[in-house]
Write an enzyme that holds these catalytic residues in place. Sequence first.
Site, PDB file in Angstrom:
ATOM      1  N   ASP A 494     -69.930  11.043 109.653  1.00  0.00           N
ATOM      2  CA  ASP A 494     -69.779   9.874 108.772  1.00  0.00           C
ATOM      3  C   ASP A 494     -70.658  10.027 107.522  1.00  0.00           C
ATOM      4  OD1 ASP A 494     -68.870   7.380 107.996  1.00  0.00           O
ATOM      5  OD2 ASP A 494     -69.428   6.371 109.854  1.00  0.00           O
ATOM      6  N   ASP A 564     -61.472   2.203 107.149  1.00  0.00           N
ATOM      7  CA  ASP A 564     -62.037   1.301 108.160  1.00  0.00           C
ATOM      8  C   ASP A 564     -61.107   0.123 108.408  1.00  0.00           C
ATOM      9  OD1 ASP A 564     -64.262   2.742 108.720  1.00  0.00           O
ATOM     10  OD2 ASP A 564     -65.645   1.550 107.502  1.00  0.00           O
TER      11      ASP A 564
HETATM   12  C1  DGJ Z   1     -68.200   3.643 109.188  1.00  0.00           C
HETATM   13  C2  DGJ Z   1     -67.054   4.235 109.933  1.00  0.00           C
HETATM   14  O1  DGJ Z   1     -65.929   4.300 109.121  1.00  0.00           O
HETATM   15  C3  DGJ Z   1     -66.798   3.404 111.189  1.00  0.00           C
HETATM   16  O2  DGJ Z   1     -65.661   3.874 111.857  1.00  0.00           O
HETATM   17  C4  DGJ Z   1     -68.028   3.499 112.045  1.00  0.00           C
HETATM   18  O3  DGJ Z   1     -68.201   4.805 112.492  1.00  0.00           O
HETATM   19  C5  DGJ Z   1     -69.240   3.020 111.280  1.00  0.00           C
HETATM   20  N1  DGJ Z   1     -69.373   3.688 110.020  1.00  0.00           N
HETATM   21  C6  DGJ Z   1     -70.496   3.228 112.081  1.00  0.00           C
HETATM   22  O4  DGJ Z   1     -71.626   2.915 111.380  1.00  0.00           O
END
Ligand code: DGJ
Length: 752
Positions: A494, A564
Amino acid sequence: MNRPFLKTFPNFLSLLLCVALGISFAGGALHAQSTPGTQPARAPFQAVFRLDGGDTTYAFGVNERGELQQIYWGGRIGASDTIAPPKSNPDWASFDSSYNNTPQEYAGWGTGLFHEPALKVTFADGNRDLVLHYVSSFRSDEHSLDIMLKDISRAVSVTLHYRIDPATGILARSATIESHEAKPIMIEQAAAAGFALPPAHYTLSYLSGRWAGEFTLNQEAVRPGQRILESRRGSSGHQINPWFAIGKNDAADIVDEEHGEVWFGALAWSGSWRITVEQDQLDAVRVTGGFNPFDFGYPLKSGEKLETPVFYAGYTHNGMGEASRLLNHFTVSNILPEAPNPRPRPVIYNSWEATEFNVTEAGQESLAEKAAALGIDRFVMDDGWFGQRKTDHAGLGDWYVNKEKFPNGLKPLIDKVHSLNMDFGLWVEPEMVNPDSDLYRKHPEWVLNFPGRPRSEERNQLMLNLARQDVRDYVYGFLDKLLTENQIAFLKWDYNRNWSEPGWDQLPPDEQKKVYVQFTRNLYSILAELRVKHPNVEIESCSGGGGRVDLGILHYTDEVWPSDNTDPLDRLTIQDGFTYAYPVQVMMAWVTDSPHWLNQRSTSMAYRMLVSMQGSLGIGANLNKLSDADLSTIKRLTGAYKQVQKTITQGDLYRLISPTNGSEFSATETVSTDKSQAVFFGFVHSTQEGRTFPRLQLLGLDPGAVYTLSSIEGNTVEGTPVVASGAWWMNHGVNLQLKGDFQGAAFRLEKK
Ligand code: DGJ
């Protein structure tokens, strides 16, 4: 109208220049030799280079001045067709010189160039004039070619690299810039490539968005001046993705899905980038792409080189649909780590939306049991397992297992997951640090910053300066240890903010901007080294959703997280846009809870499943809260999905009805490459009585073959045949029974 001064003998000055430099116009040789650092050797005259692949021919040559000039980029021409050597275009007026009117393959900023240069440098003495002329060529095979250019007097050379993919005709272009000047030069702008199109009416397509709203397709006329697609964010970014398509059409600013000429391309770079689409003063169009020149500065000492990213570009005469099929097949078979035959993605369960930071051994094991019962292949524990991570305020940088949450380390959970016949994946965010962390307390100098200036936090975190060797070693080291000590099959990598204060004060001032290049290079080198040392580990690129999706990162990662936003209706548009540039193979799509946490929309489990089944399926819902009926829908449709997953994720995608612009209907179809299987989906937003779902005339089937229709979910109208020819399904088509709000259906066709 009077033109101020139209030259009668436009080439006279060029001729004088070439005579002065000793360039011969007599030759035709392709291999005039030169050593960097010397005066240009005898440049060839009338050289032509041609690359053929798929249905495409790309041709360029050396014009009478010694410049490398584009000749042709379009449908494949006959093998025996003779291509005349290029001749520079004349001056238009004293305001628009031949140098500006001639489409160069890689133009230096010099000779009064007004449009976007490929390369701009400042020499140590303040001279900023760079005029690149042909020196030599090297063909390693029929699909690959290197061309060396050199400034007309200074010891700066550029080697242009070309490779055309024989299957798709997609061209990979990049450049290596090298200096042998006694004193350092400063590169202020460096493109991977420039492409040219002759004057016509064109429509530009590009993908824009924001966090939770990525990959929206935009189409607009190409107009005089520049249209800049870029990221200054230090990564490819949510806002605009490094991809473009240009369709040739009439005045309507829509490019047909299945007809018409389209030129398209994507930059393989995960740092700040720029693609400039420019209609010049004589209506010709140029596309120049590479490092973003904003705040760019890369010094080269004598003997040093700068490699640009690769700019991939292709052509089709079969519309936007074929453009994306070509690019997507190319990505699957040439770019991805498992290319040319990546396996379909394991169906994952990810705990993020169920637990957020509140992960515990017992809680994860309980979710894993439920996930296994649904037919899930991979269990992924997301954020929250490490350091003092209870919220997003602390812990990033401290990559030890949190003992309160996992008293015996990760092993018990991983063993449990394995006992359930799933493999185990883990979330990491390696390039970041919370100020509230042991790492930051120990190494506050490791972050991107300008000394003495505030350090801007986003999501309570700062960026580690991965360009530094010690930071690079730390990041590689902890990841290697994690993967060595634990049986981890998958990393979700991430990256939850963009850059600010991009200083690198350990270097002398004139070298600090190298951070834009070195950061991304170190990211790639860490990924590459990890993959060599841990060849069975797969990696996902996530950046708060789709903030780092590009052909650069996809060389090292197996999949990406497009957004997201997992709301299924919003996802239809995001997925539609995504597939113009990237293959379904890498497009992870989770089914999450309803009402959706972002927009509060309520949808059925079947609808959510069907939307996600258009991608590489995952489940991210809170399995502790789902009804038995919902769990059994997931299990049934996951089983059905696995039977057709390869077709959906690696076949030929046809976007039959677009979900964009408030459309009440949408539909996609994917056909396996051998045309033995097809899968199609239909969705309605909200139907109006009296307006039925449009008949779907399928595409891409074998017209003479016979196919059997079966339902994955939903019904066709009464009277629809079960068995019919490809010609029937494509010409007559099929009517779906779809009514109401947020409804979906899916079907498969099997060749008999
Ligand atoms: C952003 C990601 O896109 C989510 O899926 C998740 O992993 C969060 N970060 C966790 O902090």
